[in-house]
Scaffold this motif. Sequence first.
Motif, PDB file in Angstrom:
ATOM      1  N   SER A   1       0.858  -1.176   0.000  1.00 26.95           N
ATOM      2  CA  SER A   1       0.000   0.000   0.000  1.00 26.95           C
ATOM      3  C   SER A   1       0.898   1.230   0.000  1.00 26.95           C
ATOM      4  O   SER A   1       2.098   1.145   0.294  1.00 26.95           O
TER       5      SER A   1
ATOM      6  N   HIS B   1      -0.459  -2.294  -7.522  1.00 23.64           N
ATOM      7  CA  HIS B   1      -0.967  -0.992  -7.919  1.00 23.64           C
ATOM      8  C   HIS B   1      -0.500  -0.624  -9.315  1.00 23.64           C
ATOM      9  O   HIS B   1      -1.278  -0.174 -10.166  1.00 23.64           O
TER      10      HIS B   1
ATOM     11  N   GLU C   1      -2.872  -0.127 -12.588  1.00 23.68           N
ATOM     12  CA  GLU C   1      -2.920   1.140 -13.312  1.00 23.68           C
ATOM     13  C   GLU C   1      -2.630   0.923 -14.791  1.00 23.68           C
ATOM     14  O   GLU C   1      -3.309   1.481 -15.663  1.00 23.68           O
TER      15      GLU C   1
END
Length: 221
Positions: A107, A127, A131
């Motif tokens: 995170s 992440h 994306e």
Amino acid sequence: MSAESGNDPVVVIGLGRFGSSLAVELMRRGTEVLAIDHRPKVVQSLAGELTHVVAADATDMEALRQLGVAEFGRAVVAIGSDLEASILATSLLVELEVADIWAKAVSRQHGRILERIGAKHIVLPEHDMGERVAHLVSGRMLDYMEIDSNFALVKTRPPHEYVGVPLGETRLRRKHGVTIVCVKTQGSEFTYADATTVLQYGDIIVVAGPVDRVERFAELP
């Protein structure tokens, strides 16, 4: 050991999917790797693929010293799910004065903690992949790579209005704020684009520029 050379040895701590893939790929590229994981079964399963793989507790300073980790200039903490172990292993590497520390974070908050401790590079695999896939799913892009906070490379097809015209005559950068870096015609390899390059239907191009501008350019018909 110096961190200047791309072939300097690397310590990889944590051999989950990310860490093991990284260690194997580094070895494939000719980089010496010391791979560490606390699970003997995982270490045993990778013994045939990695030259130096050991079962050890990377949150134990004495264990790291015995393995000679302080002699390495680069290290990757690939521990993801156990935040305490990730943070402690990173702090021990800092204490051992490993110059170039990469750390996986699950995170942004985890990443900020690792940065404060002393990790120079934070990797957010889930992440970053999410994306990238979002950009590909939502538009006409064939590939997408953000190389800075607001700058990206995009692989796409040429918009119709730029087909059949030398790039030097298109005023592309002035009009759209992007640059066509290279082009691949059918049946050939990528080559650098210049002012004399004439794009054809079926070509693949790589475009560089600010994120919002390359996104808009890739959506042109």
